[in-house]
Design a protein around this motif. Structure first.
Motif, PDB file in Angstrom:
ATOM      1  N   ASN A 729       0.845  -1.258   0.125  1.00 54.41           N
ATOM      2  CA  ASN A 729       0.159   0.001  -0.041  1.00 54.41           C
ATOM      3  C   ASN A 729       0.798   1.028   0.036  1.00 54.41           C
ATOM      4  O   ASN A 729       1.841   1.309   0.830  1.00 54.41           O
ATOM      5  N   LEU A 730       0.498   2.207  -0.966  1.00 50.97           N
ATOM      6  CA  LEU A 730       1.227   3.444  -1.072  1.00 50.97           C
ATOM      7  C   LEU A 730       0.481   4.345  -0.250  1.00 50.97           C
ATOM      8  O   LEU A 730      -0.778   4.745  -0.511  1.00 50.97           O
ATOM      9  N   PHE A 731       1.231   5.235   0.818  1.00 52.31           N
ATOM     10  CA  PHE A 731       0.615   6.286   1.223  1.00 52.31           C
ATOM     11  C   PHE A 731       0.902   7.518   0.718  1.00 52.31           C
ATOM     12  O   PHE A 731       0.352   8.700   1.020  1.00 52.31           O
ATOM     13  N   VAL A 732       1.725   7.599  -0.510  1.00 55.88           N
ATOM     14  CA  VAL A 732       2.101   9.005  -1.433  1.00 55.88           C
ATOM     15  C   VAL A 732       1.974   8.298  -2.755  1.00 55.88           C
ATOM     16  O   VAL A 732       2.135   7.143  -2.976  1.00 55.88           O
ATOM     17  N   GLY A 733       1.873   9.340  -3.605  1.00 56.76           N
ATOM     18  CA  GLY A 733       1.928   8.746  -5.173  1.00 56.76           C
ATOM     19  C   GLY A 733       3.247   8.372  -5.579  1.00 56.76           C
ATOM     20  O   GLY A 733       4.365   8.398  -4.796  1.00 56.76           O
ATOM     21  N   PRO A 734       3.080   7.363  -6.484  1.00 57.35           N
ATOM     22  CA  PRO A 734       4.302   6.500  -7.156  1.00 57.35           C
ATOM     23  C   PRO A 734       5.412   7.413  -7.256  1.00 57.35           C
ATOM     24  O   PRO A 734       6.684   7.209  -6.980  1.00 57.35           O
ATOM     25  N   GLU A 735       4.924   8.440  -7.930  1.00 59.32           N
ATOM     26  CA  GLU A 735       6.215   9.512  -8.493  1.00 59.32           C
ATOM     27  C   GLU A 735       6.644  10.242  -6.934  1.00 59.32           C
ATOM     28  O   GLU A 735       7.911  10.710  -7.397  1.00 59.32           O
ATOM     29  N   GLN A 736       6.308  10.040  -5.939  1.00 64.45           N
ATOM     30  CA  GLN A 736       6.750  10.737  -4.822  1.00 64.45           C
ATOM     31  C   GLN A 736       7.741   9.684  -3.847  1.00 64.45           C
ATOM     32  O   GLN A 736       8.144  10.292  -3.055  1.00 64.45           O
ATOM     33  N   LEU A 737       7.500   8.489  -4.312  1.00 68.87           N
ATOM     34  CA  LEU A 737       8.455   7.609  -3.611  1.00 68.87           C
ATOM     35  C   LEU A 737       9.998   7.976  -3.449  1.00 68.87           C
ATOM     36  O   LEU A 737      10.416   8.231  -4.505  1.00 68.87           O
ATOM     37  N   THR A 738      10.680   7.839  -2.284  1.00 73.76           N
ATOM     38  CA  THR A 738      11.936   8.036  -2.441  1.00 73.76           C
ATOM     39  C   THR A 738      12.711   7.143  -2.804  1.00 73.76           C
ATOM     40  O   THR A 738      13.863   7.179  -3.559  1.00 73.76           O
ATOM     41  N   ASN A 739      12.352   5.845  -2.560  1.00 81.15           N
ATOM     42  CA  ASN A 739      13.036   4.614  -3.183  1.00 81.15           C
ATOM     43  C   ASN A 739      11.902   4.173  -4.156  1.00 81.15           C
ATOM     44  O   ASN A 739      11.348   3.311  -3.747  1.00 81.15           O
ATOM     45  N   GLN A 740      12.342   4.209  -5.595  1.00 79.25           N
ATOM     46  CA  GLN A 740      11.431   3.883  -6.492  1.00 79.25           C
ATOM     47  C   GLN A 740      11.508   2.484  -6.832  1.00 79.25           C
ATOM     48  O   GLN A 740      10.846   1.744  -7.320  1.00 79.25           O
ATOM     49  N   ASP A 741      12.733   1.717  -6.269  1.00 78.14           N
ATOM     50  CA  ASP A 741      13.058   0.477  -6.807  1.00 78.14           C
ATOM     51  C   ASP A 741      12.503  -0.772  -5.563  1.00 78.14           C
ATOM     52  O   ASP A 741      12.425  -1.704  -5.838  1.00 78.14           O
ATOM     53  N   PHE A 742      12.238  -0.180  -4.449  1.00 71.07           N
ATOM     54  CA  PHE A 742      11.795  -0.813  -3.441  1.00 71.07           C
ATOM     55  C   PHE A 742      10.673  -1.826  -3.702  1.00 71.07           C
ATOM     56  O   PHE A 742       9.504  -1.549  -4.266  1.00 71.07           O
ATOM     57  N   LEU A 743      10.794  -3.048  -3.459  1.00 66.72           N
ATOM     58  CA  LEU A 743       9.640  -4.027  -3.731  1.00 66.72           C
ATOM     59  C   LEU A 743       9.524  -4.277  -5.128  1.00 66.72           C
ATOM     60  O   LEU A 743       8.289  -4.869  -5.653  1.00 66.72           O
ATOM     61  N   THR A 744      10.336  -3.917  -5.948  1.00 64.55           N
ATOM     62  CA  THR A 744      10.352  -4.192  -7.501  1.00 64.55           C
ATOM     63  C   THR A 744      11.140  -5.302  -7.939  1.00 64.55           C
ATOM     64  O   THR A 744      12.177  -5.744  -7.058  1.00 64.55           O
ATOM     65  N   ALA A 745      11.375  -5.611  -9.161  1.00 63.21           N
ATOM     66  CA  ALA A 745      12.301  -6.895  -9.742  1.00 63.21           C
ATOM     67  C   ALA A 745      13.606  -6.292  -9.631  1.00 63.21           C
ATOM     68  O   ALA A 745      14.541  -7.217  -9.177  1.00 63.21           O
ATOM     69  N   GLU A 746      13.939  -5.014  -9.572  1.00 59.21           N
ATOM     70  CA  GLU A 746      15.084  -4.582  -9.437  1.00 59.21           C
ATOM     71  C   GLU A 746      15.783  -4.634  -7.959  1.00 59.21           C
ATOM     72  O   GLU A 746      17.079  -4.667  -7.748  1.00 59.21           O
ATOM     73  N   ASP A 747      14.834  -4.724  -7.225  1.00 57.72           N
ATOM     74  CA  ASP A 747      15.258  -4.797  -5.664  1.00 57.72           C
ATOM     75  C   ASP A 747      15.234  -6.458  -5.319  1.00 57.72           C
ATOM     76  O   ASP A 747      14.435  -6.774  -4.402  1.00 57.72           O
ATOM     77  N   LYS A 748      16.138  -7.067  -5.875  1.00 62.52           N
ATOM     78  CA  LYS A 748      16.002  -8.677  -5.541  1.00 62.52           C
ATOM     79  C   LYS A 748      16.107  -8.824  -3.954  1.00 62.52           C
ATOM     80  O   LYS A 748      15.429 -10.103  -3.828  1.00 62.52           O
ATOM     81  N   GLU A 749      16.689  -8.300  -3.131  1.00 62.55           N
ATOM     82  CA  GLU A 749      17.047  -8.818  -1.970  1.00 62.55           C
ATOM     83  C   GLU A 749      15.473  -8.613  -1.155  1.00 62.55           C
ATOM     84  O   GLU A 749      15.464  -9.337  -0.020  1.00 62.55           O
ATOM     85  N   ASN A 750      14.819  -7.563  -1.596  1.00 64.73           N
ATOM     86  CA  ASN A 750      13.617  -7.512  -0.807  1.00 64.73           C
ATOM     87  C   ASN A 750      12.447  -7.995  -1.458  1.00 64.73           C
ATOM     88  O   ASN A 750      11.168  -7.572  -1.118  1.00 64.73           O
ATOM     89  N   ILE A 751      12.504  -9.011  -2.258  1.00 57.42           N
ATOM     90  CA  ILE A 751      11.114  -9.759  -2.688  1.00 57.42           C
ATOM     91  C   ILE A 751      11.363 -11.214  -2.585  1.00 57.42           C
ATOM     92  O   ILE A 751      12.736 -11.651  -2.595  1.00 57.42           O
ATOM     93  N   PHE A 752      10.311 -11.989  -2.875  1.00 55.32           N
ATOM     94  CA  PHE A 752      10.398 -13.337  -2.765  1.00 55.32           C
ATOM     95  C   PHE A 752      11.046 -13.802  -4.086  1.00 55.32           C
ATOM     96  O   PHE A 752      10.601 -13.402  -5.009  1.00 55.32           O
TER      97      PHE A 752
END
Length: 1084
Positions: A729-752
């Motif tokens: 759940n985002l509490f801010v708009g996607p464009e306002q995220l400080t860490n754009q990669d978090f929980l995406t495929a680019e952030d391998k350490e933080n996804i299943f």
């Protein structure tokens, strides 16, 4: 008067004591300056505030409550590790068997096609050449052998343009693509197209299928366009590949004898070195070798290995290649001494029970032999002739050819003459055909599997793809050639290692659990700690990535108990304490693992499963209706682990575009009856979807309440469950995220993914239930540029250690927001008048917030954020280690890459590269054609640019072993104070744990400097081995299991075909090809 005197004395003593203590306080900087009670107040205030925020926005209490509501309806089971590993091994066995059967069908088709074919020296056949297809000349006409070949991007092959109806043919650059032998082979092997397509229809998970011909061409399905390198060269020769060599021959022990007498000077020695290097290319992990240079004395290329053989793994072969540079020619060649040494060595090595215990051979590389040395052969090798002799005559003269040929023919070997560098590779290959004869005559189609290797062709967005190959030899069945043992080639298919991972139910292995597999040599086939690439972003392969031993990743097993049991294909259990690194190797989790292992039948592989003690040994089953579960899977914030196999979407092409979530929905609604899915896992996914669904509404209500999170400090809330289900759940708009990669495929350490649970999940599981773990993501760059803090906590089903961790939830917030909360808390005080005796604003003290691994989250100097505390406050960190508040854990990395200054030469390695050698050979051939020179040494002026040793130092990255520290806090110590004796003062500090977290507040005296105490760093230190230890490591032979079959000899073998003197006249097409290449070289 005495009374007054006493009063005065007492007053004086009091005055002195007060003054002394005042001075002492000034010098020491004692506890009065940093009151523990005040620091405790700050820590409590910050801890309460930040936990309130983390719990509120993550919804952790709501999720815990929802799982508690289902507590009575779930069944908790202890995982039976042995039963689990046996079941997984059985699944892999079935998958491997399907691949083997596909290869077997190719073998039968190839042998039948050859049996029906009659060789036609004048055959003209236009085949699809993989390099020339779709190429046109200047007039727009298709080139010869380059007809139109339809290529369509295919998602199964990572969207590479392929032709799934036809195969095409690659011919090495140094071979004539219209040679009659090649044209005939291409013609009869065309019948494999039908089998390729049929295999792919039967098993759509297959990728590359191919036939590597003994003549050198390579037929590949599906057809694909091959692109030459910048030199216009295709360096690939299928006969040099491990899958080809392993399938074609049996394991072997080889002694290579190199003549370094005076007559070998100049290009002859260069050709000899290249011949040795080419022989090394043909040796694999099941082979053993040594190299001896001889003149009037013996010179072991590696003196440490005097009298023994070593395994032909990549590291050992490269080690010997480097030593080849040190060879130089002088003196007289005494071949009899060398032959005696070689026979004795092979005999003694064989009696030790080490080595291949199969084929044995002596490779002799020389420019002549004055005798046939029949007395030596009579003594050691006749009448059985168990040691084959392969002789390579270097140079043009044929004066000594008869002696060398007699030696080869009398000992079931082969003789060949190598006149130029261009001749080397093709002539070296001849010995493989001889060694394959017994296997061919036996008609034993042994199935072989290779170790893991990288296929750069199928590189995807996640990097290069690890493969193993299953291969089988193809024989001539013609009765009239049976005794000749003619090998036609080898067929094979590749199996991506990720196919193995799909058979492993990650949800059954727990948060820290994993599966791994090794080869018969103990090398890793798959393991989450295998790191084949280096220099992130460049995706470069480590030189020895394919021969990483299990003992190098499970290094805590110092006695190799686990490794040796698996190599010996045993079934059992082993336990040990392990130190597993996470978060780019900067953090460590200490736990006890139980290992369960067994063999994978029909393969040389063994499978292991590691389960962590405690919550990792337990699994629970929940139960909800399909209707309930499907309803709650429809939420847009739900996602599943794409690398987990809920449903097999590879079996049918129409399913390949589906996500796992789409596949589950279609499977449960009956829309895709052909889908094969894991029913047990899907049932648990439905349960987790139902239990976690209320958090969606909870997060939405928080987001809609404008008074909440007004400064938008909290940006993301997330959860993950043991079944790989995630909600975000985002509490801010996607464009306002400080860490754009978090929980995406680019952030391998933080996804299943297929190897592990997310980092925030793994770390939360090791925290005390109800507490949060906070961290700053590490940047891959030198400077940590992270501007966010992640907080997560685990959700347990029960309140004891046997309870499985069912989920983890968390938030990500702005670092600036987090730090502001800390500074606000650190300005509080307990005085009634509101005046604080001490504050973090005071210049006399420095305040830090560090985590349980010693990394700084908050510092007055913002640039220190993310640094290790010991680098900033070395004296304080050293004291914390001494007092036991933190402990140092020593870790080892046996897959490291270290920078080293290496002496390089313009000639050495360039000439040992086959194609640099080939271009050098072009110059040589042109010298022959133009100047008609007879002696090699007369051409040295032309070769001077290649053979001159322009020595220089070059910094390179080389494989190495390193030792490095990690640090972890002692959980039982909540607070402590300390004083450090520095040069001329005492430095005081207070450390206080932040409640319900993994954090500590550290307040340090800033007026006393301890410059004499060096900072404590986490930098790795290379483990340097002295010469004696290097030698011992080379000699040490780890336990390995030999391949099941051995075909060293056959009584019906025809040994009369043992080579001859090569002709000195090149074929016209080859000369034209060489001239064309020469023009290319000189035009640059």
């Amino acid at each position: 008067m005495p009374a007054n005197a006493n009063v005065l004395r007492a007053f004086g003593f009091f005055f002195f004591w007060t003054a002394f203590n005042t001075a002492l306080v000034d010098v020491v900087g004692s506890e009065q300056q940093i009151p523990l009670s005040v620091v405790k107040l700050w820590a409590s205030a910050f801890g309460g505030e930040i936990k309130s925020i983390a719990a509120k926005y993550s919804g952790s209490q709501l999720l815990q409550k929802k799982y508690k509501e289902y507590e009575k309806d779930v069944a908790i089971e202890e995982i039976d590790g042995l039963q689990l590993v046996k079941k997984l091994a059985k699944n892999m066995e079935e998958m491997f068997h399907k691949k083997s059967e596909a290869v077997r069908r190719l073998v039968e088709a190839a042998e039948d096609a050859y049996l029906k074919h009659e060789f036609d020296a004048d055959l003209q056949y236009e085949y699809f050449n993989a390099v020339l297809i779709n190429e046109r000349d200047e007039e727009g006409n298709y080139l010869e052998l380059g007809k139109e070949f339809i290529l369509v991007p295919n998602d199964h092959f990572n969207n590479l343009p392929v032709n799934i109806s036809l195969s095409d043919v690659q011919v090495p650059t140094n071979m004539y693509n219209k040679d009659p032998a090649i044209v005939n082979g291409v013609y009869w092997s065309e019948s494999l197209n039908k089998v390729f397509v049929d295999n792919f229809d039967r098993d759509p998970s297959l990728i590359w299928q191919y036939f590597g011909s003994a003549k050198g061409f390579f037929r590949q399905y599906p057809g694909i366009k091959w692109e030459p390198d910048e030199n216009g060269v295709i360096a690939f020769d299928c006969r040099n590949r491990k899958w080809y060599i392993q399938a074609a021959t049996s394991p072997k022990d080889v002694v290579i004898l190199v003549d370094v007498s005076g007559s070998m000077k100049g290009l002859r020695l260069t050709i000899a070195k290249q011949t040795v290097s080419s022989i090394l290319d043909t040796l694999g992990d099941d082979d053993f070798f040594n190299i001896i240079a001889y003149n009037e004395e013996l010179h072991y290329v590696e003196p440490c290995l005097n009298g023994t053989l070593v395994q032909a793994d990549r590291a050992n072969k490269e080690h010997f290649r480097e030593h080849l540079d040190k060879l130089f020619a002088k003196g007289i060649g005494m071949l009899d001494i060398a032959l005696n040494e070689a026979f004795n060595m092979l005999n003694e090595f064989n009696h030790t029970g080490q080595g291949s215990i199969c084929s044995q051979a002596i490779m002799l590389i020389t420019d002549g032999a004055v005798d046939t040395y029949d007395t030596i052969f009579a003594k050691y090798n006749w009448p059985d002739r168990k040691v084959r002799i392969f002789t390579y005559l270097i140079g043009r003269e044929a004066a000594f050819a008869d002696n060398l040929k007699w030696m080869a023919c009398a000992n079931k070997g082969f003789f060949t003459q190598i006149s130029t560098l261009a001749d080397v590779q093709e002539n070296v290959m001849e010995y493989l055909h001889v060694l394959s004869r017994p296997k061919v005559i036996d008609q034993e189609h042994d199935v072989v599997w290779t170790e893991a290797y990288i296929d750069s062709t199928l590189a995807d967005d996640q990097g290069l793809v690890l493969m193993t190959t299953v291969a089988m030899p193809v024989f001539s069945k013609q009765n009239e050639t049976r005794s000749k043992g003619i090998l036609l080639g080898v067929v094979g298919t590749d199996v991506p290692v990720k196919e193995l991972l799909k058979t492993i139910p990650k949800y059954k292995l727990g948060i820290h659990g994993y599966a791994f597999a090794i080869t018969n040599n103990g090398y890793i086939l798959t393991h989450p700690e295998l790191r084949p690439l280096y220099e992130e972003g460049k995706k470069r392969r480590k030189p020895n990535y394919s021969s990483v031993d299990l003992s190098e990743v499970e290094w805590e097993d110092r006695d190799d108990v686990l490794r040796n049991a698996m190599v010996n294909r045993k079934t059992g259990k082993f336990s040990m304490e392990v130190k597993k690194t996470v978060d780019k190797g900067k953090r460590v989790l200490v736990m006890t693992n139980d290992y369960y292992y067994t063999d994978i039948k029909g393969t040389p592989f063994s499978l292991g499963v590691a389960l962590s003690r405690g919550h990792g040994k337990y699994f629970f089953r929940g139960n909800v209706t399909v209707e309930e579960g499907l309803h709650d899977l429809e939420h847009p914030d739900v996602s599943l682990a794409d690398e987990w196999s809920y449903c097999n979407t590879d079996l049918h092409p129409e399913h390949r575009q589906m996500t796992q979530l789409e596949a589950i929905k279609r499977y449960l609604t009956g829309k895709e009856p052909l889908l094969q899915c894991d029913k047990e896992l899907i049932q648990e996914v439905l349960f987790d979807a139902v239990v976690s669904a209320p958090i969606e509404a909870y997060w939405t209500s928080l987001a809609l309440n404008k008074s909440e999170n007004s400064d938008k400090g909290v940006e993301v809330a997330f959860l993950g469950t043991r079944t790989g289900l995630s909600r975000i759940n985002l509490f801010v708009g996607p464009e306002q995220l400080t860490n754009q990669d978090f929980l995406t495929a680019e952030d391998k350490e933080n996804i299943f993914n297929a190897d592990h649970f997310p980092l925030w999940y793994r770390r939360a599981a090791e925290q005390i239930p109800g507490s949060f773990v906070y961290s700053i993501p590490f940047s891959t760059e030198t400077a940590n540029k992270s501007n966010v803090v992640t907080a997560s906590t685990a959700v347990q089903l029960l309140d004891d250690r046997k309870s499985p961790v069912v989920a983890a939830v968390g938030i990500q917030m702005k670092l600036e927001f987090f730090q502001r909360k800390f500074w606000t808390a650190s300005r509080q005080c307990a005085s009634l008048d509101g005046r604080c005796a001490i504050s973090c604003d005071d210049e006399a003290i420095n305040c830090y917030l560090i985590d349980n691994n010693g990394f700084i989250l908050v510092s007055e100097d913002y640039r220190q954020t993310g640094y290790f505390f010991g680098e900033v406050e070395g004296a304080v960190m050293n004291k914390l280690l001494t007092m036991g508040s933190f402990k140092r854990i020593t870790l080892y990395d046996y897959q490291a890459m270290c920078r080293t200054n290496k002496e390089s030469s313009d000639s050495a390695h360039s000439l040992l590269d086959p194609y640099n050698a080939f271009f050098a050979a072009v110059k040589w051939i042109m010298t022959e054609l133009v100047l008609f020179l007879v002696e090699f040494n007369l051409c040295s002026w032309w070769h001077s640019d290649l053979t001159a040793k322009a020595q220089r130092l070059k910094q390179t990255l080389e494989p190495c072993d390193t030792e490095y520290p990690a640090f972890v806090s002692e959980r039982t110590i909540k607070e402590t104070t300390g004083n450090i004796a520095c040069d001329d003062c005492f430095k005081s500090f207070v450390i206080q744990q932040i409640p319900s977290s993994n954090l500590f507040m550290v307040v340090v005296d800033n007026e006393c400097f301890c410059d004499s105490v060096p900072p404590i760093t986490m930098a790795p230190i290379e483990i340097r081995y002295n010469e004696s230890l290097k030698c011992e490591r080379l000699k040490s032979q780890k336990i390995r299991r030999r391949p099941e079959s051995c075909h060293g000899f056959h009584p019906e073998e025809n040994a009369r075909e043992c080579g001859g003197v090569s002709g000195l006249t090149a074929k016209p097409p080859l000369v034209a090809f060489v001239l064309l290449l020469l023009l290319t070289v000189f035009s640059r």
